[in-house]
Design a protein around this motif. Structure first.
Motif, PDB file in Angstrom:
ATOM      1  N   GLN A 165       0.958  -1.455  -0.202  1.00 53.65           N
ATOM      2  CA  GLN A 165       0.032  -0.099  -0.317  1.00 53.65           C
ATOM      3  C   GLN A 165       0.554   1.738  -0.244  1.00 53.65           C
ATOM      4  O   GLN A 165       0.197   2.164  -0.094  1.00 53.65           O
ATOM      5  N   ILE A 166       2.035   1.201  -0.191  1.00 51.77           N
ATOM      6  CA  ILE A 166       3.307   2.634  -0.157  1.00 51.77           C
ATOM      7  C   ILE A 166       2.675   3.337  -0.817  1.00 51.77           C
ATOM      8  O   ILE A 166       3.274   4.502  -0.547  1.00 51.77           O
ATOM      9  N   GLU A 167       2.517   2.871  -1.855  1.00 52.35           N
ATOM     10  CA  GLU A 167       2.329   4.053  -3.202  1.00 52.35           C
ATOM     11  C   GLU A 167       1.204   4.944  -2.863  1.00 52.35           C
ATOM     12  O   GLU A 167       1.416   5.968  -3.839  1.00 52.35           O
ATOM     13  N   ARG A 168       0.574   4.713  -2.188  1.00 51.10           N
ATOM     14  CA  ARG A 168      -0.063   5.912  -1.420  1.00 51.10           C
ATOM     15  C   ARG A 168      -0.121   7.113  -0.122  1.00 51.10           C
ATOM     16  O   ARG A 168      -0.475   7.989  -0.292  1.00 51.10           O
ATOM     17  N   TYR A 169       1.536   6.717   0.029  1.00 50.93           N
ATOM     18  CA  TYR A 169       1.617   7.630   1.309  1.00 50.93           C
ATOM     19  C   TYR A 169       2.843   7.804   0.731  1.00 50.93           C
ATOM     20  O   TYR A 169       3.104   7.672   0.469  1.00 50.93           O
ATOM     21  N   GLY A 170       3.266   9.030   2.062  1.00 52.25           N
ATOM     22  CA  GLY A 170       4.371   9.734   2.327  1.00 52.25           C
ATOM     23  C   GLY A 170       5.425   8.282   3.586  1.00 52.25           C
ATOM     24  O   GLY A 170       4.561   8.061   4.065  1.00 52.25           O
ATOM     25  N   GLU A 191       8.181  11.414  -1.236  1.00 53.38           N
ATOM     26  CA  GLU A 191       5.782  11.071  -0.696  1.00 53.38           C
ATOM     27  C   GLU A 191       5.833  10.034  -1.885  1.00 53.38           C
ATOM     28  O   GLU A 191       6.210   9.787  -2.995  1.00 53.38           O
ATOM     29  N   LYS A 192       4.907   9.414  -1.681  1.00 51.55           N
ATOM     30  CA  LYS A 192       4.987   8.247  -2.426  1.00 51.55           C
ATOM     31  C   LYS A 192       5.279   7.383  -3.712  1.00 51.55           C
ATOM     32  O   LYS A 192       5.375   7.904  -4.755  1.00 51.55           O
ATOM     33  N   PRO A 193       5.966   7.240  -3.183  1.00 49.49           N
ATOM     34  CA  PRO A 193       7.531   6.428  -3.366  1.00 49.49           C
ATOM     35  C   PRO A 193       6.922   5.363  -4.417  1.00 49.49           C
ATOM     36  O   PRO A 193       5.833   3.931  -3.875  1.00 49.49           O
ATOM     37  N   MET A 215       7.695   3.312   7.329  1.00 46.17           N
ATOM     38  CA  MET A 215       7.336   3.667   8.562  1.00 46.17           C
ATOM     39  C   MET A 215       6.859   5.308   7.732  1.00 46.17           C
ATOM     40  O   MET A 215       7.017   5.770   7.295  1.00 46.17           O
ATOM     41  N   SER A 216       5.638   5.558   7.372  1.00 49.05           N
ATOM     42  CA  SER A 216       4.672   6.103   6.703  1.00 49.05           C
ATOM     43  C   SER A 216       3.915   7.146   7.177  1.00 49.05           C
ATOM     44  O   SER A 216       3.077   6.805   8.616  1.00 49.05           O
ATOM     45  N   ILE A 217       3.381   8.003   6.667  1.00 50.19           N
ATOM     46  CA  ILE A 217       2.871   9.514   7.506  1.00 50.19           C
ATOM     47  C   ILE A 217       1.553   8.803   7.387  1.00 50.19           C
ATOM     48  O   ILE A 217       0.812   8.464   6.436  1.00 50.19           O
ATOM     49  N   ILE A 218       0.490   9.066   8.491  1.00 53.73           N
ATOM     50  CA  ILE A 218      -0.951   9.743   8.197  1.00 53.73           C
ATOM     51  C   ILE A 218      -0.822  11.190   8.296  1.00 53.73           C
ATOM     52  O   ILE A 218      -0.773  11.836   9.270  1.00 53.73           O
ATOM     53  N   THR A 245       4.628  16.679   2.469  1.00 58.33           N
ATOM     54  CA  THR A 245       6.061  16.224   2.791  1.00 58.33           C
ATOM     55  C   THR A 245       7.666  16.918   1.968  1.00 58.33           C
ATOM     56  O   THR A 245       8.391  16.741   2.646  1.00 58.33           O
ATOM     57  N   ASP A 246       7.915  18.124   0.814  1.00 61.37           N
ATOM     58  CA  ASP A 246       9.005  18.195   0.234  1.00 61.37           C
ATOM     59  C   ASP A 246       9.289  19.315   1.312  1.00 61.37           C
ATOM     60  O   ASP A 246      10.176  19.346   1.317  1.00 61.37           O
TER      61      ASP A 246
END
Ligand code: G1P
Length: 289
Positions: A165-170, A191-193, A215-218, A245-246
């Protein structure tokens, strides 16, 4: 002191069309309560009373929700149904609500920058209402404020998110600085790797076949007000969006961002699956089946 909470709420809610054609996605209900009301309640439990909401075209229902409704109130007054309004009326009394419209959808960073006129020069909380959290009384925003009070820098909420699911998160990387409170000093963010980005991000140290989660940002932040100047100078990404995120990465490079792994359960109500899970969770909790 954190006095204000910013709610970016201008997005289209494309994944919920056609429901979100005329209804703001932040007003989709979990049982009887709109998502945004859960967010406002979380801010109130963190002793924040000034709600700053970034809206957009077609989002007037949000303003109406946090306002008196004289016709409805007078219709229900003195009837057996009057109590249905009690909860929202009591909540509105505790807070103030200010609004600004985001005229163009240019990313979360742009939405936050649009909120500058409502926030001014003070640290503030950010709640993305479609990340709904249930933390048994100790809301994520309260958890982040506790960390902010110690480090006096920007704080982000994080969670372990599975690789799929990582592509949806930072994503973030950093060193654990306080094991008891699950706090990390953020060293890098992305962001969204996609999987290629992830390998680069982890400096080739990660075997993606073995890495179960990152570890992802919520959607909860405490931001220091210098973030606005940083955002003003951030270049849009290839999709034309300005990413928070930037801007946070610029602060992180100066050692001024910490991340807190939250205690509690989060539902991604920006997806139909997460939304359904949240409804089931709260229905079970309320004894509805
Ligand atoms: C935003 C942030 C992203 C974060 C996510 C959490 O993305 O840009 O870093 O992981 O919220 O929900 P969005 O969901 O707005 O695309």
């Amino acid at each position: 002191m954190i006095n204000k909470c910013l709610f970016p709420a201008a997005g289209y809610g494309t994944r919920f069309l056609p429901a979100t054609k005329a209804v703001p996605k932040e007003m989709l209900p979990i049982l009887t309560k709109p998502l945004l009301q859960y967010g406002v309640e979380e801010a109130l439990t963190a002793n924040i009373t000034q709600m700053a909401i970034v809206t957009g075209r077609g989002k007037r229902a949000i303003e109406d929700h946090f306002d008196n409704s004289f016709e409805l109130e007078s219709q229900l007054s003195g009837t057996s149904k009057e109590f249905y309004l009690d909860e929202i009326k009591a909540m509105i009394e505790k807070a103030t609500f200010t609004y600004v419209r985001q005229r163009q959808m240019l990313g979360l960073g742009h939405a936050i920058l649009t909120g500058e006129s409502l926030i001014g020069n003070e640290p503030f909380a950010v709640i993305l209402a479609d990340d709904l959290c249930d933390c048994s009384g100790n809301g994520v925003t309260s958890q982040l404020i506790k960390i902010y009070n110690k480090y006096q820098c920007s704080v982000i909420a994080i969670e372990e998110i599975p690789l799929t699911q990582i592509e949806r998160y930072g994503v973030i990387s950093g060193d654990l600085i306080d094991g008891t409170n699950n706090t990390y000093r953020v060293a890098n963010m992305f962001e969204k790797p996609n999987s290629h980005d992830l390998i680069k991000f982890s400096e080739d140290k990660v075997d993606l076949n073995k890495a179960p989660s990152f570890m992802s940002i919520i959607g909860r932040y405490i931001l220091t007000p210098d973030i606005f100047d940083i955002l003003r100078n951030i270049k849009a990404n290839k999709n034309g969006e300005i990413q928070i995120t930037d801007a946070l990465l610029a602060q992180a490079k100066q050692g001024r961002v910490v991340a807190h792994k939250i205690k509690g359960k989060r539902f991604d109500c920006g997806s139909v699956k997460g939304y359904l899970e949240a409804i089931n969770h709260f229905a079970k909790k309320d004894g509805i089946s």
